[in-house]
Design a protein around this motif. Structure first.
Motif, short mmCIF file in Angstrom:
data_model
loop_
_atom_site.label_atom_id
_atom_site.label_comp_id
_atom_site.label_asym_id
_atom_site.label_seq_id
_atom_site.Cartn_x
_atom_site.Cartn_y
_atom_site.Cartn_z
N THR A 1 -8.71 50.79 23.57
CA THR A 1 -9.15 49.61 24.28
C THR A 1 -7.99 49.35 25.56
OG1 THR A 1 -9.40 47.12 23.99
CG2 THR A 1 -7.54 48.00 22.87
N ASP A 2 -8.47 48.51 26.31
CA ASP A 2 -7.37 48.34 27.25
C ASP A 2 -6.42 47.06 27.38
OD1 ASP A 2 -9.49 46.45 27.79
OD2 ASP A 2 -9.76 47.00 30.03
N GLU A 3 -6.79 46.52 26.14
CA GLU A 3 -5.81 45.38 25.78
C GLU A 3 -5.86 44.80 24.47
OE1 GLU A 3 -6.46 40.50 26.76
OE2 GLU A 3 -7.00 41.69 28.27
N LEU A 4 -4.66 44.47 23.93
CA LEU A 4 -4.40 43.86 22.57
C LEU A 4 -3.60 42.75 22.45
CD1 LEU A 4 -3.58 47.06 20.69
CD2 LEU A 4 -5.81 45.84 20.33
N LEU A 5 -3.89 41.85 21.90
CA LEU A 5 -3.29 40.76 21.60
C LEU A 5 -2.42 40.81 20.37
CD1 LEU A 5 -5.71 37.65 22.36
CD2 LEU A 5 -3.85 38.88 23.98
N VAL A 6 -0.89 40.67 20.48
CA VAL A 6 -0.20 40.99 19.36
C VAL A 6 0.73 39.91 19.07
CG1 VAL A 6 1.67 42.67 18.55
CG2 VAL A 6 -0.02 43.57 20.17
N GLU A 7 0.78 39.43 17.76
CA GLU A 7 1.43 38.51 17.23
C GLU A 7 3.14 38.95 16.99
OE1 GLU A 7 0.91 35.31 16.81
OE2 GLU A 7 -0.96 35.44 17.62
N LEU A 8 4.10 38.35 17.31
CA LEU A 8 5.39 38.74 17.34
C LEU A 8 6.25 37.58 16.75
CD1 LEU A 8 5.70 41.16 20.26
CD2 LEU A 8 5.68 41.84 17.88
N PRO A 9 7.31 37.64 16.20
CA PRO A 9 8.33 36.68 15.94
C PRO A 9 8.88 36.13 17.29
CG PRO A 9 8.72 38.60 14.97
CD PRO A 9 7.82 38.87 15.61
N ALA A 10 9.25 34.90 17.09
CA ALA A 10 9.92 34.12 18.46
C ALA A 10 10.84 34.94 19.30
CB ALA A 10 10.27 32.98 17.91
N SER A 11 11.82 35.87 18.18
CA SER A 11 12.81 36.32 19.02
C SER A 11 12.60 37.75 19.35
CB SER A 11 14.00 36.39 17.92
OG SER A 11 13.78 37.18 16.64
N ALA A 12 11.06 38.34 19.53
CA ALA A 12 11.26 39.82 19.53
C ALA A 12 11.30 40.10 20.98
CB ALA A 12 9.51 39.90 19.41
N THR A 13 11.57 41.51 21.14
CA THR A 13 11.93 42.15 22.70
C THR A 13 10.73 43.05 22.64
OG1 THR A 13 13.20 43.93 21.45
CG2 THR A 13 14.54 41.97 22.08
N VAL A 14 10.87 43.84 23.99
CA VAL A 14 9.83 44.82 24.00
C VAL A 14 9.96 46.09 22.94
CG1 VAL A 14 9.05 46.69 26.00
CG2 VAL A 14 9.70 44.43 26.59
N ALA A 15 11.25 46.33 22.88
CA ALA A 15 11.34 47.31 21.58
C ALA A 15 10.69 46.72 20.37
CB ALA A 15 12.80 47.56 21.46
N ASP A 16 10.56 45.64 19.94
CA ASP A 16 9.88 45.16 18.68
C ASP A 16 8.29 45.36 19.01
OD1 ASP A 16 12.50 44.32 17.44
OD2 ASP A 16 12.19 42.58 18.52
N LEU A 17 8.01 44.77 20.10
CA LEU A 17 6.17 45.26 20.34
C LEU A 17 6.08 46.75 20.27
CD1 LEU A 17 3.74 44.26 21.48
CD2 LEU A 17 4.76 44.63 23.82
N VAL A 18 7.00 47.56 20.72
CA VAL A 18 6.62 48.94 20.94
C VAL A 18 6.52 49.45 19.22
CG1 VAL A 18 7.59 51.30 21.28
CG2 VAL A 18 7.46 49.52 23.01
N ARG A 19 7.61 49.04 18.47
CA ARG A 19 7.49 49.31 17.02
C ARG A 19 6.23 48.93 16.33
NH1 ARG A 19 13.13 48.87 17.65
NH2 ARG A 19 13.19 46.55 17.11
N GLU A 20 6.04 47.55 16.56
CA GLU A 20 4.80 47.05 16.00
C GLU A 20 3.38 47.91 16.50
OE1 GLU A 20 2.10 44.51 13.96
OE2 GLU A 20 4.20 44.64 13.86
N LEU A 21 3.30 48.36 17.53
CA LEU A 21 2.13 48.83 18.03
C LEU A 21 2.05 50.23 17.38
CD1 LEU A 21 2.12 47.79 21.83
CD2 LEU A 21 0.31 47.28 19.98
N ARG A 22 3.36 50.92 17.32
CA ARG A 22 3.22 52.29 16.72
C ARG A 22 2.90 52.20 15.25
NH1 ARG A 22 8.35 55.55 17.86
NH2 ARG A 22 7.09 57.21 17.79
N GLY A 23 3.36 51.26 14.61
CA GLY A 23 3.03 51.09 13.06
C GLY A 23 1.90 50.41 12.84
N SER A 24 1.20 49.67 13.49
CA SER A 24 0.05 49.16 12.98
C SER A 24 -1.20 49.51 13.45
CB SER A 24 0.25 47.52 13.15
OG SER A 24 0.30 47.44 14.94
N HIS A 25 -1.11 50.49 14.64
CA HIS A 25 -2.46 50.93 15.49
C HIS A 25 -2.35 52.37 15.30
CE1 HIS A 25 -2.15 46.89 16.76
NE2 HIS A 25 -3.55 46.79 16.83
N ALA A 26 -3.33 53.00 14.46
CA ALA A 26 -3.32 54.42 14.34
C ALA A 26 -3.28 55.20 15.56
CB ALA A 26 -4.43 54.73 13.46
#
Length: 81
Positions: free
Chosen positions: A17-42
């Protein structure tokens, strides 16, 4: 908070897809987003640990704090010849 992740070229192919909406904790950084995407989307498991990104249209390091509604664009490597 919700962050809008945008994918281009090979990253779009990996994400399916060209876009995903991702839920993160309030204190998240770009690194947290990258980890979340790598771990939750095959397809994104092969996303580099430190991809080039832009937050709200400006290049940003992985340590950049995110806010609700931010847009994070994942910029794939470019080869030329």
């Amino acid at each position: 908070m919700t962050v809008r992740s945008l994918f281009f070229a090979t990253y779009r192919d990996l994400a399916g897809t060209d876009e995903l909406l991702v839920e993160l904790p309030a204190s998240a950084t770009v690194a947290d987003l990258v980890r979340e995407l790598r771990g939750s989307h095959a397809g994104l498991a092969v996303l580099p640990a430190a991809p080039a990104v832009a937050v709200n249209l400006e290049y940003a390091p992985l340590s950049t704090p995110l806010r609700d509604g931010d847009e994070v664009a994942f910029i794939p490597p470019v080869a030329g010849g």
